[in-house]
Design a protein around this motif. Structure first.
Motif, PDB file in Angstrom:
ATOM      1  N   LYS A   1      48.373  43.617  24.557  1.00  0.00           N
ATOM      2  CA  LYS A   1      46.993  44.102  24.501  1.00  0.00           C
ATOM      3  C   LYS A   1      46.049  43.081  23.900  1.00  0.00           C
ATOM      4  O   LYS A   1      44.865  43.044  24.232  1.00  0.00           O
ATOM      5  CB  LYS A   1      46.897  45.420  23.761  1.00  0.00           C
ATOM      6  N   TYR A   2      46.538  42.214  23.027  1.00  0.00           N
ATOM      7  CA  TYR A   2      45.669  41.214  22.414  1.00  0.00           C
ATOM      8  C   TYR A   2      45.271  40.144  23.431  1.00  0.00           C
ATOM      9  O   TYR A   2      44.109  39.747  23.502  1.00  0.00           O
ATOM     10  CB  TYR A   2      46.361  40.584  21.205  1.00  0.00           C
TER      11      TYR A   2
ATOM     12  N   ILE B   1      43.608  36.185  36.264  1.00  0.00           N
ATOM     13  CA  ILE B   1      44.407  36.088  35.046  1.00  0.00           C
ATOM     14  C   ILE B   1      45.621  36.984  35.198  1.00  0.00           C
ATOM     15  O   ILE B   1      45.508  38.134  35.625  1.00  0.00           O
ATOM     16  CB  ILE B   1      43.592  36.518  33.811  1.00  0.00           C
ATOM     17  N   LEU B   2      46.780  36.454  34.842  1.00  0.00           N
ATOM     18  CA  LEU B   2      48.019  37.224  34.856  1.00  0.00           C
ATOM     19  C   LEU B   2      48.603  37.213  33.457  1.00  0.00           C
ATOM     20  O   LEU B   2      48.911  36.151  32.908  1.00  0.00           O
ATOM     21  CB  LEU B   2      49.022  36.632  35.848  1.00  0.00           C
ATOM     22  N   VAL B   3      48.736  38.391  32.869  1.00  0.00           N
ATOM     23  CA  VAL B   3      49.416  38.556  31.585  1.00  0.00           C
ATOM     24  C   VAL B   3      50.744  39.215  31.923  1.00  0.00           C
ATOM     25  O   VAL B   3      50.785  40.391  32.274  1.00  0.00           O
ATOM     26  CB  VAL B   3      48.589  39.423  30.610  1.00  0.00           C
ATOM     27  N   ASN B   4      51.824  38.447  31.869  1.00  0.00           N
ATOM     28  CA  ASN B   4      53.085  38.944  32.416  1.00  0.00           C
ATOM     29  C   ASN B   4      54.181  39.161  31.388  1.00  0.00           C
ATOM     30  O   ASN B   4      55.338  39.283  31.757  1.00  0.00           O
ATOM     31  CB  ASN B   4      53.589  37.993  33.501  1.00  0.00           C
ATOM     32  N   ASP B   5      53.835  39.209  30.118  1.00  0.00           N
ATOM     33  CA  ASP B   5      54.861  39.401  29.099  1.00  0.00           C
ATOM     34  C   ASP B   5      54.231  40.112  27.912  1.00  0.00           C
ATOM     35  O   ASP B   5      53.073  39.858  27.584  1.00  0.00           O
ATOM     36  CB  ASP B   5      55.412  38.036  28.669  1.00  0.00           C
ATOM     37  N   PRO B   6      54.952  40.991  27.249  1.00  0.00           N
ATOM     38  CA  PRO B   6      54.379  41.681  26.093  1.00  0.00           C
ATOM     39  C   PRO B   6      54.278  40.813  24.841  1.00  0.00           C
ATOM     40  O   PRO B   6      53.681  41.225  23.858  1.00  0.00           O
ATOM     41  CB  PRO B   6      55.317  42.864  25.876  1.00  0.00           C
ATOM     42  N   ALA B   7      54.837  39.616  24.856  1.00  0.00           N
ATOM     43  CA  ALA B   7      54.799  38.745  23.684  1.00  0.00           C
ATOM     44  C   ALA B   7      53.444  38.060  23.566  1.00  0.00           C
ATOM     45  O   ALA B   7      52.810  37.730  24.562  1.00  0.00           O
ATOM     46  CB  ALA B   7      55.896  37.689  23.780  1.00  0.00           C
ATOM     47  N   LEU B   8      53.029  37.819  22.329  1.00  0.00           N
ATOM     48  CA  LEU B   8      51.806  37.066  22.077  1.00  0.00           C
ATOM     49  C   LEU B   8      52.192  35.593  22.069  1.00  0.00           C
ATOM     50  O   LEU B   8      52.416  34.989  21.027  1.00  0.00           O
ATOM     51  CB  LEU B   8      51.164  37.483  20.750  1.00  0.00           C
ATOM     52  N   ASP B   9      52.302  35.033  23.258  1.00  0.00           N
ATOM     53  CA  ASP B   9      52.827  33.685  23.427  1.00  0.00           C
ATOM     54  C   ASP B   9      52.132  33.038  24.611  1.00  0.00           C
ATOM     55  O   ASP B   9      51.650  33.722  25.513  1.00  0.00           O
ATOM     56  CB  ASP B   9      54.336  33.787  23.668  1.00  0.00           C
ATOM     57  N   ALA B  10      52.104  31.711  24.639  1.00  0.00           N
ATOM     58  CA  ALA B  10      51.436  30.985  25.724  1.00  0.00           C
ATOM     59  C   ALA B  10      52.092  31.249  27.068  1.00  0.00           C
ATOM     60  O   ALA B  10      51.423  31.254  28.102  1.00  0.00           O
ATOM     61  CB  ALA B  10      51.424  29.492  25.424  1.00  0.00           C
ATOM     62  N   ARG B  11      53.390  31.490  27.079  1.00  0.00           N
ATOM     63  CA  ARG B  11      54.071  31.726  28.361  1.00  0.00           C
ATOM     64  C   ARG B  11      53.712  33.083  28.964  1.00  0.00           C
ATOM     65  O   ARG B  11      54.001  33.364  30.113  1.00  0.00           O
ATOM     66  CB  ARG B  11      55.576  31.602  28.206  1.00  0.00           C
TER      67      ARG B  11
ATOM     68  N   THR C   1      43.594  31.701  21.503  1.00  0.00           N
ATOM     69  CA  THR C   1      43.000  31.653  20.165  1.00  0.00           C
ATOM     70  C   THR C   1      42.341  32.981  19.830  1.00  0.00           C
ATOM     71  O   THR C   1      42.508  33.517  18.720  1.00  0.00           O
ATOM     72  CB  THR C   1      41.968  30.510  20.080  1.00  0.00           C
ATOM     73  N   ARG C   2      41.600  33.533  20.775  1.00  0.00           N
ATOM     74  CA  ARG C   2      40.952  34.820  20.555  1.00  0.00           C
ATOM     75  C   ARG C   2      41.987  35.928  20.392  1.00  0.00           C
ATOM     76  O   ARG C   2      41.806  36.844  19.572  1.00  0.00           O
ATOM     77  CB  ARG C   2      39.992  35.141  21.709  1.00  0.00           C
ATOM     78  N   ALA C   3      43.085  35.861  21.131  1.00  0.00           N
ATOM     79  CA  ALA C   3      44.143  36.875  21.011  1.00  0.00           C
ATOM     80  C   ALA C   3      44.765  36.835  19.615  1.00  0.00           C
ATOM     81  O   ALA C   3      45.031  37.884  19.020  1.00  0.00           O
ATOM     82  CB  ALA C   3      45.208  36.647  22.074  1.00  0.00           C
ATOM     83  N   ARG C   4      44.965  35.655  19.085  1.00  0.00           N
ATOM     84  CA  ARG C   4      45.521  35.544  17.727  1.00  0.00           C
ATOM     85  C   ARG C   4      44.535  36.082  16.692  1.00  0.00           C
ATOM     86  O   ARG C   4      44.938  36.712  15.710  1.00  0.00           O
ATOM     87  CB  ARG C   4      45.886  34.093  17.441  1.00  0.00           C
ATOM     88  N   GLN C   5      43.247  35.839  16.914  1.00  0.00           N
ATOM     89  CA  GLN C   5      42.233  36.385  16.008  1.00  0.00           C
ATOM     90  C   GLN C   5      42.234  37.910  16.049  1.00  0.00           C
ATOM     91  O   GLN C   5      42.141  38.565  15.007  1.00  0.00           O
ATOM     92  CB  GLN C   5      40.851  35.858  16.382  1.00  0.00           C
ATOM     93  N   LEU C   6      42.353  38.480  17.236  1.00  0.00           N
ATOM     94  CA  LEU C   6      42.408  39.939  17.364  1.00  0.00           C
ATOM     95  C   LEU C   6      43.645  40.507  16.675  1.00  0.00           C
ATOM     96  O   LEU C   6      43.590  41.567  16.037  1.00  0.00           O
ATOM     97  CB  LEU C   6      42.383  40.347  18.837  1.00  0.00           C
TER      98      LEU C   6
ATOM     99  N   GLN D   1      43.028  40.477  12.921  1.00  0.00           N
ATOM    100  CA  GLN D   1      42.111  41.546  12.554  1.00  0.00           C
ATOM    101  C   GLN D   1      42.822  42.898  12.555  1.00  0.00           C
ATOM    102  O   GLN D   1      42.579  43.735  11.692  1.00  0.00           O
ATOM    103  CB  GLN D   1      40.929  41.607  13.514  1.00  0.00           C
ATOM    104  N   ASP D   2      43.712  43.090  13.501  1.00  0.00           N
ATOM    105  CA  ASP D   2      44.442  44.350  13.612  1.00  0.00           C
ATOM    106  C   ASP D   2      45.443  44.516  12.476  1.00  0.00           C
ATOM    107  O   ASP D   2      45.696  45.635  12.027  1.00  0.00           O
ATOM    108  CB  ASP D   2      45.163  44.396  14.962  1.00  0.00           C
ATOM    109  N   SER D   3      46.056  43.432  12.013  1.00  0.00           N
ATOM    110  CA  SER D   3      47.074  43.530  10.976  1.00  0.00           C
ATOM    111  C   SER D   3      46.477  43.762   9.593  1.00  0.00           C
ATOM    112  O   SER D   3      47.174  44.158   8.674  1.00  0.00           O
ATOM    113  CB  SER D   3      47.946  42.282  10.951  1.00  0.00           C
ATOM    114  N   ARG D   4      45.174  43.536   9.430  1.00  0.00           N
ATOM    115  CA  ARG D   4      44.533  43.753   8.132  1.00  0.00           C
ATOM    116  C   ARG D   4      44.345  45.235   7.830  1.00  0.00           C
ATOM    117  O   ARG D   4      44.193  45.628   6.695  1.00  0.00           O
ATOM    118  CB  ARG D   4      43.166  43.062   8.111  1.00  0.00           C
ATOM    119  N   PHE D   5      44.316  46.063   8.850  1.00  0.00           N
ATOM    120  CA  PHE D   5      44.058  47.484   8.628  1.00  0.00           C
ATOM    121  C   PHE D   5      45.289  48.248   8.362  1.00  0.00           C
ATOM    122  O   PHE D   5      46.295  48.288   8.690  1.00  0.00           O
ATOM    123  CB  PHE D   5      43.325  48.096   9.836  1.00  0.00           C
TER     124      PHE D   5
END
Length: 167
Positions: free
Chosen positions: A75-76, A118-128, A155-160, A163-167
């Motif tokens: 989702k990020y 854009i294709l997001v094909n994996d649930p991992a927050l990773d470049a692949r 970069t924006r996904a990591r920022q999101l 932000q999510d982990s702070r709550f």
């Protein structure tokens, strides 16, 4: 001349009846073919070599593996891609397959129009997990431009995520 037309018409009708298999020559005594329901055939295609997952009522109460997962995508990365490329008009989105398709748009301060898939094909927050295809009106975009867009999205996904982990 009328006799030739009659013979031709009769011949065409006879051949048509023979080819169609309408039972004119004894082909009507066939038995219907038994087929499986379409849902079973689709399950065989989807779960080819894997076992079909079994679920129970208690699956509702189990802890989910990753809260950042929407369908089969992260989702990020998904939200970051939509935010980063918000200057492009969105044509279609499918969060279950992970595909975002946009129309042509010009970035702020730029003169070149781009279209992205854009294709997001994996649930991992990773470049692949991210694949971006950029097109200009004259053909594929420069490789450096594609890498810059991918870096901006990640970069924006990591920022999101932060932000999510702070709550």
């Amino acid at each position: 001349m009328d006799l030739t037309r009659f013979r031709t018409g009769f011949g065409v009708a006879l051949i048509g009846a023979f080819v169609s298999g309408c039972g004119f020559f004894g082909g009507g005594d066939r038995e219907p073919v038994e087929t499986r329901p379409a849902s079973e055939i689709a399950d065989d295609i989807i779960y080819q070599d894997r076992q079909r997952p079994q679920s129970t009522l208690f699956d509702f109460f189990r802890n989910r593996n990753d809260a950042g997962q929407v369908g089969a995508v992260n989702k990020y990365i998904w939200n970051a891609a939509l935010e980063t490329l918000d200057f492009l008009p969105v044509q279609s989105v499918d969060p279950f397959t992970g595909v975002i398709t946009t129309g042509f748009g010009t970035p702020p301060g730029g003169g070149q129009a781009y279209r992205a898939t854009i294709l997001v094909n994996d649930p991992a927050l990773d470049a692949r997990s991210l694949n971006v295809a950029l097109m200009t009106r004259s053909g594929p975009a420069n490789g450096a431009t594609v890498r810059a867009v991918e870096d901006a999205i990640l970069t924006r996904a990591r920022q999101l995520r932060q932000q999510d982990s702070r709550f």
